[in-house]
Design a protein around this motif. Structure first.
Motif, PDB file in Angstrom:
ATOM      1  N   ILE A  71       0.730  -1.365   0.010  1.00 46.12           N
ATOM      2  CA  ILE A  71       0.192  -0.159   0.057  1.00 46.12           C
ATOM      3  C   ILE A  71       0.832   1.265   0.001  1.00 46.12           C
ATOM      4  CG2 ILE A  71      -1.559   1.476   1.591  1.00 46.12           C
ATOM      5  CD1 ILE A  71      -3.193  -0.275  -0.150  1.00 46.12           C
ATOM      6  N   LYS A  72       1.932   1.172   0.584  1.00 42.32           N
ATOM      7  CA  LYS A  72       2.666   2.420   0.635  1.00 42.32           C
ATOM      8  C   LYS A  72       3.296   2.753  -0.546  1.00 42.32           C
ATOM      9  CE  LYS A  72       4.054   2.230   5.716  1.00 42.32           C
ATOM     10  NZ  LYS A  72       5.181   2.055   6.749  1.00 42.32           N
ATOM     11  N   CYS A  73       3.616   1.581  -1.347  1.00 40.04           N
ATOM     12  CA  CYS A  73       4.322   1.835  -2.687  1.00 40.04           C
ATOM     13  C   CYS A  73       3.257   2.278  -3.815  1.00 40.04           C
ATOM     14  CB  CYS A  73       4.937   0.365  -3.140  1.00 40.04           C
ATOM     15  SG  CYS A  73       6.299  -0.364  -2.312  1.00 40.04           S
ATOM     16  N   ALA A  74       2.065   1.841  -3.519  1.00 41.71           N
ATOM     17  CA  ALA A  74       1.112   2.157  -4.278  1.00 41.71           C
ATOM     18  C   ALA A  74       0.611   3.846  -4.047  1.00 41.71           C
ATOM     19  CB  ALA A  74      -0.366   1.452  -4.339  1.00 41.71           C
ATOM     20  N   GLU A  75       0.715   3.936  -2.722  1.00 40.92           N
ATOM     21  CA  GLU A  75       0.431   5.621  -2.526  1.00 40.92           C
ATOM     22  C   GLU A  75       1.629   6.516  -3.121  1.00 40.92           C
ATOM     23  OE1 GLU A  75      -1.959   5.099   1.925  1.00 40.92           O
ATOM     24  OE2 GLU A  75       0.247   5.091   1.732  1.00 40.92           O
ATOM     25  N   GLU A  76       2.669   6.043  -3.139  1.00 38.88           N
ATOM     26  CA  GLU A  76       3.782   6.854  -3.550  1.00 38.88           C
ATOM     27  C   GLU A  76       3.573   6.888  -5.047  1.00 38.88           C
ATOM     28  OE1 GLU A  76       6.982   9.146  -3.845  1.00 38.88           O
ATOM     29  OE2 GLU A  76       5.822   8.923  -2.157  1.00 38.88           O
ATOM     30  N   ASN A  77       3.372   5.735  -5.783  1.00 46.80           N
ATOM     31  CA  ASN A  77       3.363   5.690  -7.172  1.00 46.80           C
ATOM     32  C   ASN A  77       2.028   6.422  -7.753  1.00 46.80           C
ATOM     33  OD1 ASN A  77       5.402   4.164  -6.902  1.00 46.80           O
ATOM     34  ND2 ASN A  77       4.294   2.089  -7.041  1.00 46.80           N
ATOM     35  N   THR A  78       1.188   6.655  -6.835  1.00 44.73           N
ATOM     36  CA  THR A  78      -0.069   7.320  -7.468  1.00 44.73           C
ATOM     37  C   THR A  78      -0.427   8.587  -6.975  1.00 44.73           C
ATOM     38  OG1 THR A  78      -1.579   5.982  -5.847  1.00 44.73           O
ATOM     39  CG2 THR A  78      -1.278   4.909  -7.985  1.00 44.73           C
ATOM     40  N   LYS A  79       0.332   9.222  -6.245  1.00 44.45           N
ATOM     41  CA  LYS A  79       0.163  10.311  -5.537  1.00 44.45           C
ATOM     42  C   LYS A  79      -0.046  11.420  -6.370  1.00 44.45           C
ATOM     43  CE  LYS A  79       5.183  11.542  -5.491  1.00 44.45           C
ATOM     44  NZ  LYS A  79       6.322  11.650  -4.163  1.00 44.45           N
ATOM     45  N   ASN A  80       0.377  11.522  -7.473  1.00 47.16           N
ATOM     46  CA  ASN A  80       0.167  12.787  -8.630  1.00 47.16           C
ATOM     47  C   ASN A  80      -1.122  12.283  -9.458  1.00 47.16           C
ATOM     48  OD1 ASN A  80       2.243  14.050  -7.847  1.00 47.16           O
ATOM     49  ND2 ASN A  80       3.820  13.004  -9.079  1.00 47.16           N
ATOM     50  N   PHE A  81      -1.767  11.396  -9.034  1.00 46.42           N
ATOM     51  CA  PHE A  81      -3.060  11.051  -9.643  1.00 46.42           C
ATOM     52  C   PHE A  81      -4.386  11.483  -8.929  1.00 46.42           C
ATOM     53  CE2 PHE A  81       0.272   8.757 -11.663  1.00 46.42           C
ATOM     54  CZ  PHE A  81      -0.209   8.595 -13.237  1.00 46.42           C
ATOM     55  N   ASN A  82      -5.096  12.509  -9.233  1.00 50.27           N
ATOM     56  CA  ASN A  82      -6.070  12.824  -8.161  1.00 50.27           C
ATOM     57  C   ASN A  82      -7.175  11.934  -8.569  1.00 50.27           C
ATOM     58  OD1 ASN A  82      -4.463  14.935  -7.217  1.00 50.27           O
ATOM     59  ND2 ASN A  82      -5.281  16.315  -9.055  1.00 50.27           N
ATOM     60  N   ASN A  83      -7.296  11.200  -9.565  1.00 43.85           N
ATOM     61  CA  ASN A  83      -8.735  10.227  -9.359  1.00 43.85           C
ATOM     62  C   ASN A  83      -8.382   8.856  -9.104  1.00 43.85           C
ATOM     63  OD1 ASN A  83      -6.979   9.726 -11.676  1.00 43.85           O
ATOM     64  ND2 ASN A  83      -8.559   9.229 -12.852  1.00 43.85           N
ATOM     65  N   ILE A  84      -7.091   8.550  -8.269  1.00 42.09           N
ATOM     66  CA  ILE A  84      -6.995   7.352  -7.512  1.00 42.09           C
ATOM     67  C   ILE A  84      -7.083   7.327  -6.078  1.00 42.09           C
ATOM     68  CG2 ILE A  84      -5.343   5.573  -7.525  1.00 42.09           C
ATOM     69  CD1 ILE A  84      -4.201   6.302 -10.146  1.00 42.09           C
ATOM     70  N   GLN A  85      -7.976   6.345  -5.510  1.00 37.89           N
ATOM     71  CA  GLN A  85      -7.879   6.358  -4.075  1.00 37.89           C
ATOM     72  C   GLN A  85      -7.530   4.986  -3.567  1.00 37.89           C
ATOM     73  OE1 GLN A  85     -12.068   6.231  -2.579  1.00 37.89           O
ATOM     74  NE2 GLN A  85     -11.471   6.183  -0.404  1.00 37.89           N
ATOM     75  N   ILE A  86      -6.177   5.120  -2.733  1.00 40.19           N
ATOM     76  CA  ILE A  86      -5.587   4.047  -2.245  1.00 40.19           C
ATOM     77  C   ILE A  86      -6.444   3.496  -0.827  1.00 40.19           C
ATOM     78  CG2 ILE A  86      -3.645   2.940  -1.295  1.00 40.19           C
ATOM     79  CD1 ILE A  86      -3.851   3.552  -4.515  1.00 40.19           C
ATOM     80  N   ILE A  87      -6.752   2.176  -0.866  1.00 37.51           N
ATOM     81  CA  ILE A  87      -7.584   1.617   0.273  1.00 37.51           C
ATOM     82  C   ILE A  87      -6.765   0.408   0.655  1.00 37.51           C
ATOM     83  CG2 ILE A  87      -9.554   0.807   1.218  1.00 37.51           C
ATOM     84  CD1 ILE A  87     -11.312   2.283  -0.980  1.00 37.51           C
ATOM     85  N   ASN A  88      -6.372   0.244   2.111  1.00 36.71           N
ATOM     86  CA  ASN A  88      -5.862  -0.886   2.660  1.00 36.71           C
ATOM     87  C   ASN A  88      -7.043  -1.736   3.376  1.00 36.71           C
ATOM     88  OD1 ASN A  88      -3.443  -1.378   5.573  1.00 36.71           O
ATOM     89  ND2 ASN A  88      -3.877  -2.556   3.972  1.00 36.71           N
ATOM     90  N   ALA A  89      -7.138  -2.826   2.797  1.00 39.49           N
ATOM     91  CA  ALA A  89      -8.184  -3.523   2.964  1.00 39.49           C
ATOM     92  C   ALA A  89      -8.215  -5.033   2.477  1.00 39.49           C
ATOM     93  CB  ALA A  89      -9.662  -3.000   2.719  1.00 39.49           C
ATOM     94  N   ASP A  90      -8.734  -5.940   3.119  1.00 42.81           N
ATOM     95  CA  ASP A  90      -8.985  -7.452   2.746  1.00 42.81           C
ATOM     96  C   ASP A  90      -9.996  -7.467   1.556  1.00 42.81           C
ATOM     97  OD1 ASP A  90      -9.104 -10.080   2.012  1.00 42.81           O
ATOM     98  OD2 ASP A  90      -8.823 -10.547   4.212  1.00 42.81           O
ATOM     99  N   THR A  91      -9.674  -7.940   0.359  1.00 47.41           N
ATOM    100  CA  THR A  91     -10.807  -7.754  -0.715  1.00 47.41           C
ATOM    101  C   THR A  91     -11.630  -8.843  -0.533  1.00 47.41           C
ATOM    102  OG1 THR A  91      -9.303  -8.919  -2.204  1.00 47.41           O
ATOM    103  CG2 THR A  91      -9.179  -6.740  -2.376  1.00 47.41           C
ATOM    104  N   THR A  92     -11.153  -9.802   0.245  1.00 51.50           N
ATOM    105  CA  THR A  92     -12.343 -10.785   0.469  1.00 51.50           C
ATOM    106  C   THR A  92     -13.495 -10.582   1.654  1.00 51.50           C
ATOM    107  OG1 THR A  92     -10.815 -12.100   2.028  1.00 51.50           O
ATOM    108  CG2 THR A  92     -10.582 -12.658  -0.201  1.00 51.50           C
ATOM    109  N   GLN A  93     -13.075  -9.594   2.378  1.00 53.50           N
ATOM    110  CA  GLN A  93     -13.752  -9.134   3.438  1.00 53.50           C
ATOM    111  C   GLN A  93     -14.451  -7.921   3.398  1.00 53.50           C
ATOM    112  OE1 GLN A  93     -14.400 -11.365   6.137  1.00 53.50           O
ATOM    113  NE2 GLN A  93     -13.116 -13.046   5.270  1.00 53.50           N
ATOM    114  N   HIS A  94     -13.796  -6.809   2.456  1.00 44.25           N
ATOM    115  CA  HIS A  94     -14.558  -5.618   2.199  1.00 44.25           C
ATOM    116  C   HIS A  94     -15.883  -5.453   1.802  1.00 44.25           C
ATOM    117  CE1 HIS A  94     -13.589  -1.134   1.692  1.00 44.25           C
ATOM    118  NE2 HIS A  94     -14.222  -1.462   0.550  1.00 44.25           N
ATOM    119  N   GLU A  95     -16.377  -4.503   2.542  1.00 39.41           N
ATOM    120  CA  GLU A  95     -17.727  -4.082   2.250  1.00 39.41           C
ATOM    121  C   GLU A  95     -17.833  -3.052   1.209  1.00 39.41           C
ATOM    122  OE1 GLU A  95     -20.562  -5.531   2.942  1.00 39.41           O
ATOM    123  OE2 GLU A  95     -19.511  -6.913   4.487  1.00 39.41           O
ATOM    124  N   PHE A  96     -17.947  -3.670  -0.283  1.00 36.79           N
ATOM    125  CA  PHE A  96     -17.859  -2.623  -1.425  1.00 36.79           C
ATOM    126  C   PHE A  96     -19.448  -1.768  -1.379  1.00 36.79           C
ATOM    127  CE2 PHE A  96     -15.250  -5.974  -2.437  1.00 36.79           C
ATOM    128  CZ  PHE A  96     -14.195  -5.327  -2.813  1.00 36.79           C
TER     129      PHE A  96
END
Length: 263
Positions: A71-96
């Motif tokens: 997640i830290k890497c993804a946040e750094e890589n996408t910090k200049n993209f205003n339309n990308i939201q990074i979420i730290n969660a388990d995709t098998t449990q996350h409530e979409f």
């Protein structure tokens, strides 16, 4: 583009065949004027590279991953993209909360045994509508009888090259479409037609990825490398005969869930 990555995701990025296949699939959806492009989900986003590909076309991308280092890497890589939201969660449990227009989920591995692609799609299944686009669209699994040298489960990838000979015709034994609800428990009897006299002591599973209904990607070093599995006992196989096995495993529960029995 220089990206921060974990060692594993660095190897993923080096697999240019895998990366270019997903790029083409995302571009194909993005350039289609007939589909909605408000919300895309990138499930198991890793370095965030697929979210970056999608950011050119979609108003908002929610990129989700469980591992804090990733997640830290993804946040750094996408910090200049205003339309990308990074979420730290388990995709098998996350409530979409919202229905996405596009789902990208590259949590793939051979026959979906090790990774949690199926468990993730089953979790979000009630949010998938008729207009929801999915990358990848599905997979095709093929199996072949082999005479193998080693008596251990092995992937045929950059780190290991198992020695074996194919001794019979291949069988397409399962086709999965990710829009459907998928039973993670696989259990099926498979018949092999033997084409040469040999010892039959293993099987080889090959998974093909359907990026969309027309674009198919075969195994690559970091995308579904072939899996060689030993049988519990060996058998003398003769040209022209048919041999039956029962194959079972649970998708998302690992190689230890694999069971093969001669019938």
């Amino acid at each position: 583009m220089k990206l921060q990555t974990t060692h594993y995701h660095f190897n993923l990025l080096k697999d240019t065949e895998r990366l270019s296949a997903f790029y083409e699939a995302i571009k194909n959806k993005g350039e289609n004027p007939n589909i909605n492009k408000k919300l895309a989900l990138d499930l198991g986003c890793g370095s965030g590279i697929l979210s970056i590909f999608a950011s050119e076309y979609y108003e908002k991308i929610q990129a989700i991953d469980l591992d804090p280092k990733t997640i830290k890497c993804a946040e750094e890589n996408t910090k200049n993209f205003n339309n990308i939201q990074i979420i730290n969660a388990d995709t098998t449990q996350h409530e979409f909360e919202s229905t996405p227009d596009l789902i990208i989920c590259e949590m793939l591995d051979t026959a979906l045994i090790e990774e949690e692609e199926v468990l993730t799609f089953n979790q979000i299944h009630n949010k998938i509508k008729s207009y929801t686009e999915i990358i990848p669209y599905g997979i095709i699994n093929k199996i072949e009888p082999v005479c193998m040298e080693d008596n251990i489960i092995m992937y045929e990838d950059l780190e290991s090259q198992p020695k074996y000979n194919i001794i019979g015709e291949s069988v397409i034994y399962d086709i999965i479409r990710f829009k459907d609800y998928i039973n993670p428990v696989f259990d099926k009897t498979i018949s092999f037609y033997i084409t040469k006299n040999s010892i039959f002591n293993g099987v080889k599973i090959t998974t093909y990825t359907l990026l969309n209904q027309k674009l198919i990607c075969g195994p690559t070093p970091m995308l579904n490398p072939e899996l060689i599995i030993p049988l519990p006992k060996e058998l003398d196989a003769h040209q022209g005969e048919t041999i039956n096995i029962n194959l079972s495993y649970t998708m998302g529960k690992g190689l230890e869930s694999i069971k093969i029995n001669l019938i």
